[in-house]
Design a protein around this motif. Structure first.
Motif, PDB file in Angstrom:
ATOM      1  N   THR A  14      10.869 -72.567 -98.060  1.00 44.93           N
ATOM      2  CA  THR A  14      12.101 -71.983 -97.376  1.00 44.93           C
ATOM      3  C   THR A  14      11.469 -70.818 -96.416  1.00 44.93           C
ATOM      4  OG1 THR A  14      13.193 -72.293 -99.582  1.00 44.93           O
ATOM      5  CG2 THR A  14      14.228 -70.551 -98.185  1.00 44.93           C
ATOM      6  N   ILE A  15      10.326 -70.299 -96.801  1.00 40.80           N
ATOM      7  CA  ILE A  15       9.803 -69.521 -95.777  1.00 40.80           C
ATOM      8  C   ILE A  15       9.457 -70.045 -94.467  1.00 40.80           C
ATOM      9  CG2 ILE A  15       8.109 -67.793 -95.210  1.00 40.80           C
ATOM     10  CD1 ILE A  15       8.015 -66.789 -98.152  1.00 40.80           C
ATOM     11  N   TRP A  16       8.639 -71.231 -94.609  1.00 44.41           N
ATOM     12  CA  TRP A  16       8.470 -71.847 -93.402  1.00 44.41           C
ATOM     13  C   TRP A  16       9.741 -72.340 -92.638  1.00 44.41           C
ATOM     14  CZ3 TRP A  16       4.657 -72.800 -90.283  1.00 44.41           C
ATOM     15  CH2 TRP A  16       4.892 -73.871 -89.589  1.00 44.41           C
ATOM     16  N   THR A  18      12.561 -70.828 -92.485  1.00 45.37           N
ATOM     17  CA  THR A  18      13.324 -69.726 -92.069  1.00 45.37           C
ATOM     18  C   THR A  18      12.434 -69.388 -90.842  1.00 45.37           C
ATOM     19  OG1 THR A  18      14.083 -68.960 -94.140  1.00 45.37           O
ATOM     20  CG2 THR A  18      14.124 -67.497 -92.359  1.00 45.37           C
ATOM     21  N   PHE A  19      11.183 -69.482 -90.844  1.00 38.48           N
ATOM     22  CA  PHE A  19      10.191 -68.957 -89.691  1.00 38.48           C
ATOM     23  C   PHE A  19      10.263 -69.907 -88.643  1.00 38.48           C
ATOM     24  CE2 PHE A  19       6.044 -69.052 -87.686  1.00 38.48           C
ATOM     25  CZ  PHE A  19       5.941 -67.677 -87.081  1.00 38.48           C
ATOM     26  N   SER A  20      10.615 -71.162 -88.837  1.00 40.02           N
ATOM     27  CA  SER A  20      10.858 -72.199 -87.890  1.00 40.02           C
ATOM     28  C   SER A  20      12.115 -72.056 -87.088  1.00 40.02           C
ATOM     29  CB  SER A  20      10.824 -73.636 -88.212  1.00 40.02           C
ATOM     30  OG  SER A  20      11.879 -73.967 -89.127  1.00 40.02           O
ATOM     31  N   SER A  21      13.079 -71.433 -87.946  1.00 37.29           N
ATOM     32  CA  SER A  21      14.350 -71.069 -87.322  1.00 37.29           C
ATOM     33  C   SER A  21      14.465 -69.869 -86.485  1.00 37.29           C
ATOM     34  CB  SER A  21      15.418 -70.889 -88.516  1.00 37.29           C
ATOM     35  OG  SER A  21      15.651 -71.881 -89.199  1.00 37.29           O
ATOM     36  N   ALA A  46      15.253 -62.179 -90.331  1.00 34.73           N
ATOM     37  CA  ALA A  46      14.251 -61.094 -90.843  1.00 34.73           C
ATOM     38  C   ALA A  46      14.297 -60.613 -92.133  1.00 34.73           C
ATOM     39  CB  ALA A  46      14.181 -60.243 -89.805  1.00 34.73           C
ATOM     40  N   LEU A  47      15.756 -60.475 -92.282  1.00 39.76           N
ATOM     41  CA  LEU A  47      16.147 -59.920 -93.656  1.00 39.76           C
ATOM     42  C   LEU A  47      15.625 -61.103 -95.010  1.00 39.76           C
ATOM     43  CD1 LEU A  47      19.406 -57.924 -93.606  1.00 39.76           C
ATOM     44  CD2 LEU A  47      17.147 -57.088 -94.378  1.00 39.76           C
ATOM     45  N   VAL A  48      16.219 -62.160 -94.655  1.00 39.64           N
ATOM     46  CA  VAL A  48      15.725 -63.561 -95.475  1.00 39.64           C
ATOM     47  C   VAL A  48      14.112 -63.409 -95.570  1.00 39.64           C
ATOM     48  CG1 VAL A  48      16.097 -65.803 -95.478  1.00 39.64           C
ATOM     49  CG2 VAL A  48      17.898 -64.712 -94.982  1.00 39.64           C
ATOM     50  N   LEU A  49      13.308 -63.598 -94.376  1.00 39.00           N
ATOM     51  CA  LEU A  49      12.160 -63.632 -94.600  1.00 39.00           C
ATOM     52  C   LEU A  49      11.484 -62.653 -95.366  1.00 39.00           C
ATOM     53  CD1 LEU A  49      10.956 -64.746 -90.966  1.00 39.00           C
ATOM     54  CD2 LEU A  49      10.651 -66.031 -93.041  1.00 39.00           C
ATOM     55  N   GLY A  53       9.719 -63.076 -99.259  1.00 39.42           N
ATOM     56  CA  GLY A  53       8.166 -62.415 -99.494  1.00 39.42           C
ATOM     57  C   GLY A  53       8.405 -61.655-100.809  1.00 39.42           C
ATOM     58  N   MET A  54       9.476 -60.773-101.054  1.00 38.54           N
ATOM     59  CA  MET A  54       9.530 -60.017-102.090  1.00 38.54           C
ATOM     60  C   MET A  54       9.655 -60.973-103.438  1.00 38.54           C
ATOM     61  SD  MET A  54      12.082 -56.862-101.070  1.00 38.54           S
ATOM     62  CE  MET A  54      11.559 -55.857 -99.865  1.00 38.54           C
ATOM     63  N   ILE A  55      10.211 -61.908-103.103  1.00 35.93           N
ATOM     64  CA  ILE A  55      10.404 -62.847-104.444  1.00 35.93           C
ATOM     65  C   ILE A  55       8.866 -63.453-104.521  1.00 35.93           C
ATOM     66  CG2 ILE A  55      11.547 -65.039-105.214  1.00 35.93           C
ATOM     67  CD1 ILE A  55      14.017 -64.396-103.550  1.00 35.93           C
ATOM     68  N   LEU A  56       8.268 -63.803-103.700  1.00 33.14           N
ATOM     69  CA  LEU A  56       6.930 -64.435-103.973  1.00 33.14           C
ATOM     70  C   LEU A  56       5.998 -63.205-104.794  1.00 33.14           C
ATOM     71  CD1 LEU A  56       5.863 -66.140-100.749  1.00 33.14           C
ATOM     72  CD2 LEU A  56       6.268 -66.942-103.060  1.00 33.14           C
ATOM     73  N   VAL A  57       6.152 -61.905-104.116  1.00 36.42           N
ATOM     74  CA  VAL A  57       5.610 -60.841-104.805  1.00 36.42           C
ATOM     75  C   VAL A  57       5.927 -60.651-106.227  1.00 36.42           C
ATOM     76  CG1 VAL A  57       5.209 -58.192-104.879  1.00 36.42           C
ATOM     77  CG2 VAL A  57       5.117 -59.635-102.692  1.00 36.42           C
ATOM     78  N   GLN A  58       7.395 -60.834-106.633  1.00 37.17           N
ATOM     79  CA  GLN A  58       7.632 -60.662-107.962  1.00 37.17           C
ATOM     80  C   GLN A  58       7.313 -61.668-108.874  1.00 37.17           C
ATOM     81  OE1 GLN A  58      11.904 -61.953-108.570  1.00 37.17           O
ATOM     82  NE2 GLN A  58      11.914 -60.904-110.378  1.00 37.17           N
TER      83      GLN A  58
END
Length: 169
Positions: A14-16, A18-21, A46-49, A53-58
């Motif tokens: 999903t990060i990938w 969003t980054f491509s978007s 940017a908020l979604v990214l 990232g915060m979800i990954l940290v969590q």
């Protein structure tokens, strides 16, 4: 462990995406210029990214859900608060007039609000056919205190400075 690994892969995918978007949005802005919807889409992506990232940290640090909710809520409130002080119409007009994109005067003059007027007048006084009253474009003045706003006051102040410097000998 298997579900956790699958969840991490799904979030990374999903990060990938969003980054491509974001990259595709950058191509659109380079080709066609900046619009309100493109600015909103950029802020949202940017908020979604950052949220992903915060979800990954969590997940990787085994933080509780309240940790994530507090940080995401604080992030949303901070972005909303920061956006209150940015005149996006002026930013859009300034970007479109200074970039390599051919300016779309119809969009700039019709769809952007009063905050774009000082930028448009500084770039090309004849670019938009504003109705002048004694050489000053009309900008709505608040009828009472409830209509006053920080952005509106800044626009009136900018136009007053522009007309003051234009009338000096």
């Amino acid at each position: 462990p298997v579900l956790r690994a699958l969840l991490l892969v799904w979030i990374a995918q999903t990060i990938w995406l969003t980054f491509s978007s974001v990259l595709r949005l950058d191509l659109y802005v380079d080709a066609y210029g900046l619009t309100r919807l493109r600015v909103a889409a950029g802020i949202w992506m940017a908020l979604v990214l950052v949220g992903l990232g915060m979800i990954l940290v969590q997940i990787t640090r085994a933080r509780p859900n309240t940790w994530l909710l507090r940080r995401v809520g604080l992030l949303g409130a901070a972005v909303l608060y920061a956006c209150c002080f940015v005149s996006f119409d002026a930013v859009i007009a300034r970007y479109n007039l200074t970039s390599d994109v051919k300016p779309d005067w119809f969009y700039l003059c019709t769809y952007l609000g009063e905050a774009a007027v000082p930028v448009l007048l500084a770039a090309d006084p004849q670019g938009c056919n504003y109705q002048h009253k004694a050489g000053i474009p009309r900008v709505s003045t608040p009828r009472d205190w409830r209509e006053w706003g920080f952005r509106n006051a800044r626009v009136r102040h900018s136009l007053a400075e522009m007309t003051e410097t234009a009338t000096r000998p």
